[in-house]
Motif scaffolding. Structure first.
Motif, PDB file in Angstrom:
ATOM      1  N   THR A 126       6.569  -3.184   4.099  1.00  0.00           N
ATOM      2  CA  THR A 126       6.388  -3.567   2.693  1.00  0.00           C
ATOM      3  C   THR A 126       5.889  -5.006   2.586  1.00  0.00           C
ATOM      4  N   ASP A 127       5.191  -5.297   1.493  1.00  0.00           N
ATOM      5  CA  ASP A 127       4.876  -6.667   1.127  1.00  0.00           C
ATOM      6  C   ASP A 127       5.184  -6.825  -0.362  1.00  0.00           C
ATOM      7  N   LYS A 128       4.651  -7.844  -1.002  1.00  0.00           N
ATOM      8  CA  LYS A 128       5.002  -8.108  -2.392  1.00  0.00           C
ATOM      9  C   LYS A 128       4.471  -7.051  -3.358  1.00  0.00           C
ATOM     10  N   ILE A 129       3.443  -6.336  -2.947  1.00  0.00           N
ATOM     11  CA  ILE A 129       2.796  -5.380  -3.855  1.00  0.00           C
ATOM     12  C   ILE A 129       2.973  -3.938  -3.385  1.00  0.00           C
ATOM     13  N   THR A 131       4.073  -0.674  -0.599  1.00  0.00           N
ATOM     14  CA  THR A 131       4.794  -0.072   0.515  1.00  0.00           C
ATOM     15  C   THR A 131       3.748   0.633   1.371  1.00  0.00           C
ATOM     16  N   SER A 203       4.806  -0.496  -4.661  1.00  0.00           N
ATOM     17  CA  SER A 203       6.234  -0.428  -4.365  1.00  0.00           C
ATOM     18  C   SER A 203       7.046  -0.329  -5.647  1.00  0.00           C
TER      19      SER A 203
END
Length: 213
Positions: A126-129, A131, A203
């Protein structure tokens, strides 16, 4: 091809041993054709005027487990290990039918182009935006020139390592559905070393099982 196979079986033109082999080929081809037809019908229905399907919360792990079960015969035939390493809490915002088509095509490709006794790994990050769902195989791979256009052009009909047929439209369809769900896709591949296909979908906050808490 199916017509020719069934003709030989019907007219008993094959030995018992060959019949069993051909029946398996017929089964694999029907499975692939059913999948392609279902995907195209879903794709077509989403393009119908007035269709307004909204994204919802999709739990990824059980969805992938269900998809992998669909390919049990193929994985058993190739003696492939399928390693799923995704938390039950992993969720995305997507149209569920689209997510199924996207992941089913990518998992199908990983199995189709894997060598016998290999491994397919399915995991997430995952990152900030987004999955990201990663589907990694140890198969034939592709060169950089071909991978650059893989999602943008309908490919010539291809065959897997055990001559499994493909329609050539799956990845173009996948890219369209990924973009409809505000997602991204990328591929990393090396000839004879395998490929990693990565789909990033928006996400949403995770849920936690009692054991994880």
């Amino acid at each position: 091809n199916l017509e020719a196979l069934v003709f030989m079986l019907r007219n008993q033109m094959l030995s018992h041993t060959n019949s069993q082999e051909y029946i398996q080929q017929v089964y694999q081809q029907i499975t692939q054709q059913n999948q392609a037809l279902d995907d195209l019908l879903q794709w077509g229905s989403s393009n119908m005027r007035g269709m307004n399907t909204k994204a919802s919360v999709v739990q990824i792990e059980p969805l992938i487990q269900d998809i992998v079960k669909l390919f049990h015969e193929q994985t058993q035939s190739k003696q492939l290990e399928i390693d799923i390493n995704i938390s039950e809490a992993t969720r995305v915002l997507a149209i569920k039918d689209h997510a199924v088509i996207i992941l089913r095509n990518l998992i199908s490709n990983a199995i189709k182009f894997s060598y016998a006794n290999g491994k397919v790994s399915i995991y997430s990050s995952t990152d900030k935006i987004y999955t990201h769902i990663h589907i990694q195989d140890e198969g034939i791979g592709i060169n950089a020139t071909k991978s650059a256009v893989l999602f943008n052009e309908i490919q010539q009909k291809s065959y897997g390592t055990e001559d499994e047929p493909g329609s050539g439209v799956g990845l173009v369809l996948c890219k369209d559905l990924i973009e409809r769900n505000k997602g991204i896709v990328e591929i990393k591949s090396s000839p004879n070393k395998g490929s990693v296909f990565t789909v990033g979908l928006p996400s949403c906050p995770p849920i936690y099982t009692d054991s994880e808490i």
